[in-house]
Design an enzyme around this catalytic site. Structure first.
Site, PDB file in Angstrom:
ATOM      1  N   SER A  97     128.058 -26.155 112.859  1.00  0.00           N
ATOM      2  CA  SER A  97     128.507 -27.417 113.797  1.00  0.00           C
ATOM      3  C   SER A  97     129.795 -27.256 114.608  1.00  0.00           C
ATOM      4  O   SER A  97     130.739 -26.518 113.784  1.00  0.00           O
ATOM      5  CB  SER A  97     128.518 -28.835 113.066  1.00  0.00           C
TER       6      SER A  97
ATOM      7  N   TYR B 234     131.259 -33.656 105.635  1.00  0.00           N
ATOM      8  CA  TYR B 234     130.328 -32.857 106.613  1.00  0.00           C
ATOM      9  C   TYR B 234     131.060 -31.570 107.370  1.00  0.00           C
ATOM     10  O   TYR B 234     130.759 -30.558 107.309  1.00  0.00           O
ATOM     11  CB  TYR B 234     129.858 -33.673 107.754  1.00  0.00           C
ATOM     12  N   ALA B 235     132.255 -31.795 107.930  1.00  0.00           N
ATOM     13  CA  ALA B 235     132.972 -30.825 108.467  1.00  0.00           C
ATOM     14  C   ALA B 235     133.227 -29.544 107.247  1.00  0.00           C
ATOM     15  O   ALA B 235     133.419 -28.482 107.759  1.00  0.00           O
ATOM     16  CB  ALA B 235     134.384 -31.277 108.819  1.00  0.00           C
ATOM     17  N   ALA B 236     133.691 -30.060 106.288  1.00  0.00           N
ATOM     18  CA  ALA B 236     134.206 -29.010 105.158  1.00  0.00           C
ATOM     19  C   ALA B 236     132.680 -28.345 104.850  1.00  0.00           C
ATOM     20  O   ALA B 236     132.805 -27.139 104.664  1.00  0.00           O
ATOM     21  CB  ALA B 236     134.612 -29.842 104.009  1.00  0.00           C
ATOM     22  N   SER B 237     131.569 -28.863 104.808  1.00  0.00           N
ATOM     23  CA  SER B 237     130.548 -27.935 104.443  1.00  0.00           C
ATOM     24  C   SER B 237     130.029 -27.172 105.588  1.00  0.00           C
ATOM     25  O   SER B 237     129.850 -25.789 105.178  1.00  0.00           O
ATOM     26  CB  SER B 237     129.425 -29.199 104.174  1.00  0.00           C
ATOM     27  N   LYS B 238     130.444 -27.561 106.674  1.00  0.00           N
ATOM     28  CA  LYS B 238     129.863 -26.507 108.077  1.00  0.00           C
ATOM     29  C   LYS B 238     131.137 -25.695 108.074  1.00  0.00           C
ATOM     30  O   LYS B 238     130.644 -24.492 108.772  1.00  0.00           O
ATOM     31  CB  LYS B 238     130.045 -27.479 109.270  1.00  0.00           C
TER      32      LYS B 238
ATOM     33  N   ILE C 213     123.423 -32.830 119.798  1.00  0.00           N
ATOM     34  CA  ILE C 213     122.058 -32.501 120.231  1.00  0.00           C
ATOM     35  C   ILE C 213     121.160 -33.832 119.980  1.00  0.00           C
ATOM     36  O   ILE C 213     121.597 -34.534 118.984  1.00  0.00           O
ATOM     37  CB  ILE C 213     121.498 -31.367 119.184  1.00  0.00           C
TER      38      ILE C 213
ATOM     39  N   ASN D  98     118.841 -24.104 108.047  1.00  0.00           N
ATOM     40  CA  ASN D  98     118.847 -25.270 108.978  1.00  0.00           C
ATOM     41  C   ASN D  98     118.984 -26.895 108.344  1.00  0.00           C
ATOM     42  O   ASN D  98     119.672 -27.602 108.845  1.00  0.00           O
ATOM     43  CB  ASN D  98     117.767 -25.208 109.879  1.00  0.00           C
TER      44      ASN D  98
HETATM   45  P1  NAP Z   1     117.516 -34.104 111.007  1.00  0.00           P
HETATM   46  O1  NAP Z   1     116.848 -34.552 112.548  1.00  0.00           O
HETATM   47  O2  NAP Z   1     118.166 -35.329 110.344  1.00  0.00           O
HETATM   48  O3  NAP Z   1     116.840 -33.208 110.339  1.00  0.00           O
HETATM   49  C1  NAP Z   1     117.089 -32.852 109.063  1.00  0.00           C
HETATM   50  C2  NAP Z   1     116.011 -31.995 108.511  1.00  0.00           C
HETATM   51  O4  NAP Z   1     116.466 -31.088 107.253  1.00  0.00           O
HETATM   52  C3  NAP Z   1     114.648 -32.597 108.102  1.00  0.00           C
HETATM   53  O5  NAP Z   1     113.885 -31.812 108.204  1.00  0.00           O
HETATM   54  C4  NAP Z   1     115.069 -32.954 106.649  1.00  0.00           C
HETATM   55  O6  NAP Z   1     113.834 -32.999 105.741  1.00  0.00           O
HETATM   56  C5  NAP Z   1     115.692 -31.689 106.182  1.00  0.00           C
HETATM   57  N1  NAP Z   1     116.264 -31.684 104.887  1.00  0.00           N
HETATM   58  C6  NAP Z   1     117.394 -32.594 104.747  1.00  0.00           C
HETATM   59  N2  NAP Z   1     117.780 -32.180 103.484  1.00  0.00           N
HETATM   60  C7  NAP Z   1     117.065 -31.284 102.915  1.00  0.00           C
HETATM   61  C8  NAP Z   1     117.153 -30.424 101.568  1.00  0.00           C
HETATM   62  N3  NAP Z   1     117.793 -30.802 100.571  1.00  0.00           N
HETATM   63  N4  NAP Z   1     116.187 -29.645 101.336  1.00  0.00           N
HETATM   64  C9  NAP Z   1     115.187 -29.350 102.241  1.00  0.00           C
HETATM   65  N5  NAP Z   1     115.189 -29.912 103.650  1.00  0.00           N
HETATM   66  C10 NAP Z   1     116.324 -30.969 103.632  1.00  0.00           C
HETATM   67  O7  NAP Z   1     118.816 -33.153 111.536  1.00  0.00           O
HETATM   68  P2  NAP Z   1     119.142 -32.324 112.629  1.00  0.00           P
HETATM   69  O8  NAP Z   1     119.928 -33.138 113.786  1.00  0.00           O
HETATM   70  O9  NAP Z   1     117.906 -31.717 113.210  1.00  0.00           O
HETATM   71  O10 NAP Z   1     120.058 -31.082 112.350  1.00  0.00           O
HETATM   72  C11 NAP Z   1     119.628 -30.069 111.886  1.00  0.00           C
HETATM   73  C12 NAP Z   1     120.823 -29.073 111.458  1.00  0.00           C
HETATM   74  O11 NAP Z   1     121.680 -28.861 112.475  1.00  0.00           O
HETATM   75  C13 NAP Z   1     121.773 -29.631 110.313  1.00  0.00           C
HETATM   76  O12 NAP Z   1     122.241 -28.555 109.270  1.00  0.00           O
HETATM   77  C14 NAP Z   1     122.805 -30.370 110.834  1.00  0.00           C
HETATM   78  O13 NAP Z   1     124.103 -30.465 110.383  1.00  0.00           O
HETATM   79  C15 NAP Z   1     122.900 -29.224 112.152  1.00  0.00           C
HETATM   80  N6  NAP Z   1     123.576 -30.015 113.396  1.00  0.00           N
HETATM   81  C16 NAP Z   1     123.114 -30.980 113.901  1.00  0.00           C
HETATM   82  C17 NAP Z   1     123.643 -31.475 115.319  1.00  0.00           C
HETATM   83  C18 NAP Z   1     122.966 -32.601 116.044  1.00  0.00           C
HETATM   84  O14 NAP Z   1     123.873 -32.970 117.103  1.00  0.00           O
HETATM   85  N7  NAP Z   1     121.796 -33.058 115.625  1.00  0.00           N
HETATM   86  C19 NAP Z   1     125.045 -30.752 115.489  1.00  0.00           C
HETATM   87  C20 NAP Z   1     125.537 -29.890 114.865  1.00  0.00           C
HETATM   88  C21 NAP Z   1     124.845 -29.224 113.723  1.00  0.00           C
HETATM   89  P3  NAP Z   1     113.045 -34.566 105.923  1.00  0.00           P
HETATM   90  O15 NAP Z   1     112.273 -34.751 107.145  1.00  0.00           O
HETATM   91  O16 NAP Z   1     111.846 -34.239 104.543  1.00  0.00           O
HETATM   92  O17 NAP Z   1     114.122 -35.560 105.613  1.00  0.00           O
END
Ligand code: NAP
Length: 248
Positions: free
Chosen positions: A143, A156-160, A189, A91
Site C-alpha cells: 500500500s 497497517y503501515a508497518a505490515s505493508k 481504491i 492479496n
Molecule cells: P476487502 O474488500 O476488505 O477484502 C479483503 C479480502 O481479504 C476478503 O476476500 C477477505 O475474505 C480476505 N481476507 C481477510 N483476511 C484474510 C485471511 N486471514 N485469510 C484469507 N483471506 C482473508 O479489502 P480490499 O480493499 O480489496 O484490499 C485487498 C488488499 O489490498 C489488502 O491487502 C489491502 O490492504 C490492500 N490495499 C487496499 C487498498 C484500498 O484502497 N482498498 C489500498 C491499498 C492496499 P472475507 O471476504 O471472507 O472476509
C-alpha cells in the site's frame, strides 16, 4: 484474451474487493485460478457464478492466510488439483485502525498476522513447486501507506512496509531460479475497506490525488495480470505504485 493461458494461480482474499477484481481478470485472461476467502463463502460462489463462460476457471475455498498450516494445505490443494503453481498473489489484508495511544495489542497482532505473516506463510510453501519448475511470479499487495505512513494506521503501515522489505529480499534470493517477486502499492481504491472511512478522511485523500478520483479494482487487476504474465519477465524486486499520482 489469453495473457495468462495455461497458468495456475493462487490468490488470497479473492471473495471481495481488489481480490475479486483480480480473480475476474485472471479468469478472463485464461488462467486456472484458485482463490481463498476468510468467511464469505456466499460472495465467493456469487463471484464464480458471475464469471460465465470466460476462458479460464475459478475454484474457491476457505483458508486463513495468517495460519502457517492452512497456507501449507492451500498450496498443496492447488498443486494436487492444478498440477503446478505459476503465480501467487498475496492479496488478503485487513485494517484495525486506531491512534497509537489507543491501539490494543490485539489490534497490532491481528493486522501483522493477517497482512505480513500471511505473505511469509504462502510464499514459503509456494516456493517449493516454483523452484521445481524454475519459474514463478509472486505478487504482494502492499500500500502507499506502507511507503509514506498514515496517522491512525501504525499497525497497517508497518505490515505493508514489512511486505516491501520481504519482496525485495525474496526477489534477490530466488531471481537466479527465474522466480520473480514484486509488490503493488495501491493508493485509495473503491472497496469495502475504504467504504468505512470517515467522509473527511476521504475528502483529504482525494484533494491530494492529481487524477482527482479513487482507483478501481479493475485498474489494480490489470497491473496484477501484467506482473503475473510473461510480459513482465524482466521485472522483479519492484514496488509499483498505482495511486493516481498520490505519492508523487
Ligand atoms: P476487502 O474488500 O476488505 O477484502 C479483503 C479480502 O481479504 C476478503 O476476500 C477477505 O475474505 C480476505 N481476507 C481477510 N483476511 C484474510 C485471511 N486471514 N485469510 C484469507 N483471506 C482473508 O479489502 P480490499 O480493499 O480489496 O484490499 C485487498 C488488499 O489490498 C489488502 O491487502 C489491502 O490492504 C490492500 N490495499 C487496499 C487498498 C484500498 O484502497 N482498498 C489500498 C491499498 C492496499 P472475507 O471476504 O471472507 O472476509
Amino acid at each position: 484474451m489469453t495473457l495468462l493461458k495455461g497458468k495456475v494461480c493462487l490468490i488470497t482474499g479473492g471473495s471481495r474487493g481488489i481480490g475479486a477484481g483480480i480473480v475476474s481478470k485472471f479468469v478472463a485472461e485464461g488462467a486456472t485460478v484458485f482463490f481463498t476467502y476468510m468467511s464469505s463463502s456466499d460472495r465467493a460462489e456469487q463471484l464464480i457464478a458471475s464469471l460465465g463462460d470466460l476462458p479460464g476457471k475459478a475454484i474457491a475455498f476457505q483458508s486463513d492466510a495468517s495460519v502457517f498450516a492452512s497456507a501449507e494445505a492451500a498450496v498443496k490443494k492447488v498443486v494436487d488439483e492444478g498440477g503446478r503453481l505459476d503465480v501467487l498473489v498475496n492479496n488478503a489484508g485487513i485494517t484495525r485502525d486506531n491512534l497509537m495511544l489507543r491501539m490494543s495489542e490485539d489490534q497490532w497482532d491481528e493486522v501483522v498476522q493477517a497482512n505480513l505473516k500471511s505473505v511469509f506463510n504462502l510464499s514459503k510453501h509456494a516456493l517449493r513447486p516454483m523452484l521445481k519448475n524454475r519459474s514463478g511470479s509472486i505478487i504482494n499487495m502492499s500500500s502507499v501507506v506502507g511507503v509514506f505512513g498514515n496517522a491512525g494506521q501504525a499497525n497497517y503501515a508497518a505490515s505493508k512496509a514489512g511486505i516491501i522489505g520481504f519482496t525485495k529480499s525474496l526477489a534477490k534470493e530466488v531471481g537466479s531460479r527465474s522466480i520473480r517477486c514484486n509488490a503493488i502499492a495501491p493508493g485509495y481504491i473503491e472497496t469495502e475497506m475504504t467504504d468505512v472511512l470517515d467522509e473527511k478522511v476521504k475528502e483529504s485523500f482525494l484533494s491530494n490525488i492529481p487524477l482527482n478520483r479513487m482507483g478501481t479494482t479493475e485498474e489494480i487487476a490489470d497491473l496484477t495480470a501484467f506482473l503475473a504474465s510473461d510480459k513482465s519477465c524482466y521485472i522483479t524486486g519492484q514496488v509499483i505504485s498505482i495511486c493516481g499520482g498520490l505519492n508523487t
